[in-house]
Design a protein around this motif. Structure first.
Motif, PDB file in Angstrom:
ATOM      1  N   PHE A   9      22.404 -23.912 -21.720  1.00  0.00           N
ATOM      2  CA  PHE A   9      21.109 -23.400 -22.171  1.00  0.00           C
ATOM      3  C   PHE A   9      20.899 -23.711 -23.655  1.00  0.00           C
ATOM      4  N   SER A  12      19.869 -27.268 -24.032  1.00  0.00           N
ATOM      5  CA  SER A  12      18.499 -27.521 -23.576  1.00  0.00           C
ATOM      6  C   SER A  12      17.475 -26.991 -24.573  1.00  0.00           C
ATOM      7  N   GLN A  13      17.811 -25.891 -25.257  1.00  0.00           N
ATOM      8  CA  GLN A  13      16.875 -25.288 -26.200  1.00  0.00           C
ATOM      9  C   GLN A  13      16.857 -26.000 -27.550  1.00  0.00           C
ATOM     10  N   THR A  14      18.010 -26.529 -27.958  1.00  0.00           N
ATOM     11  CA  THR A  14      18.121 -27.127 -29.292  1.00  0.00           C
ATOM     12  C   THR A  14      18.017 -28.644 -29.279  1.00  0.00           C
ATOM     13  N   ASP A 220      17.084 -20.107 -13.906  1.00  0.00           N
ATOM     14  CA  ASP A 220      16.948 -21.569 -13.914  1.00  0.00           C
ATOM     15  C   ASP A 220      17.954 -22.249 -12.994  1.00  0.00           C
TER      16      ASP A 220
END
Length: 224
Positions: A9, A12-14, A220
């Motif tokens: 996660f 995917s966010q950064t 997700d």
């Protein structure tokens, strides 16, 4: 293995792959050292903190270093399947199947896991319903990843058994949903009690079956 998805996660966010790379290396280390030829796993595997050299299997909540703590086995099924979804590396899917097949072969007819599959009194021993709830979620994910209906069928049997035989419908001991969970059998700490993660994974499992779109938005379930 269960916590590696937090690193996926983060990547995917950064947009920074380093977190996912760390997760993959951890999964590979676990894969090299935990699964036995028959698909069982120890609770713990120790490494020398200075050199990183492997020291060997151990346990805290399982019966012995040579046994198979059922909740740990469930964490492995779930975690390796999730890591496969995040990476597409089929070796993680192979490991998840190997762990799942061992656990399914060790289940008793009541479909509620014993606290340790290889303890001397198994399979006629105290239960850990939390292992069943976690395992059901992992099996549902594994069924989607492999296209094998037998994993989904087994997950439904687990969820049905927990719902029929392990709920606290008349309990005044705790504000909980699931009973018959065992936290730490060797220490006699929490034997066939309620545990919050059993409640969570039972709910997750039910939502995976009845409301897959809702659970996908929550945790997700996408693949690479």
């Amino acid at each position: 293995m269960m916590n590696l998805d937090l690193l996926a996660f983060a990547s995917s966010q950064t947009g920074d792959r380093k977190y996912l790379d760390i997760a993959v290396e951890h999964a590979r280390t676990t894969q090299r050292n935990f699964p036995r030829p028959d698909g069982s796993t120890p609770h713990v595997f120790d490494f020398d903190p200075a050199s990183g050299a492997p020291l060997g299997p151990a346990t805290v909540q399982g019966y012995s270093p040579a046994s198979c703590w059922s909740r740990g086995q469930a964490w492995g099924i779930y975690g390796f399947t999730t890591t496969y979804r995040r990476t597409g590396h089929r070796e993680f899917l192979t490991t998840a199947r190997k762990l799942a097949d061992f656990a399914l072969g060790a289940l008793t007819p009541d479909n509620v896991p014993v606290w340790d599959y290889l303890a001397p009194q198994a399979p006629n021993d105290i239960k850990d319903a939390s292992a069943g709830a976690i395992m059901a979620c992992g099996l549902l994910d594994l069924a989607e990843a492999t296209g094998e209906p037998r994993y989904r069928e087994a997950a439904l049997r687990l969820l049905n058994a927990l719902s029929r035989t392990c709920l606290t419908t008349k309990s005044t001991r705790a504000e909980a949903v699931v009973a018959r969970c065992t936290r730490n059998r060797p220490s006699e700490d929490g034997v066939e009690i309620s545990l919050p993660y059993a409640d969570y994974y039972l709910l997750e499992g039910i939502l995976r079956v009845l409301r897959p779109d809702a659970i996908d938005r929550a945790i997700d379930l996408s693949t690479v």
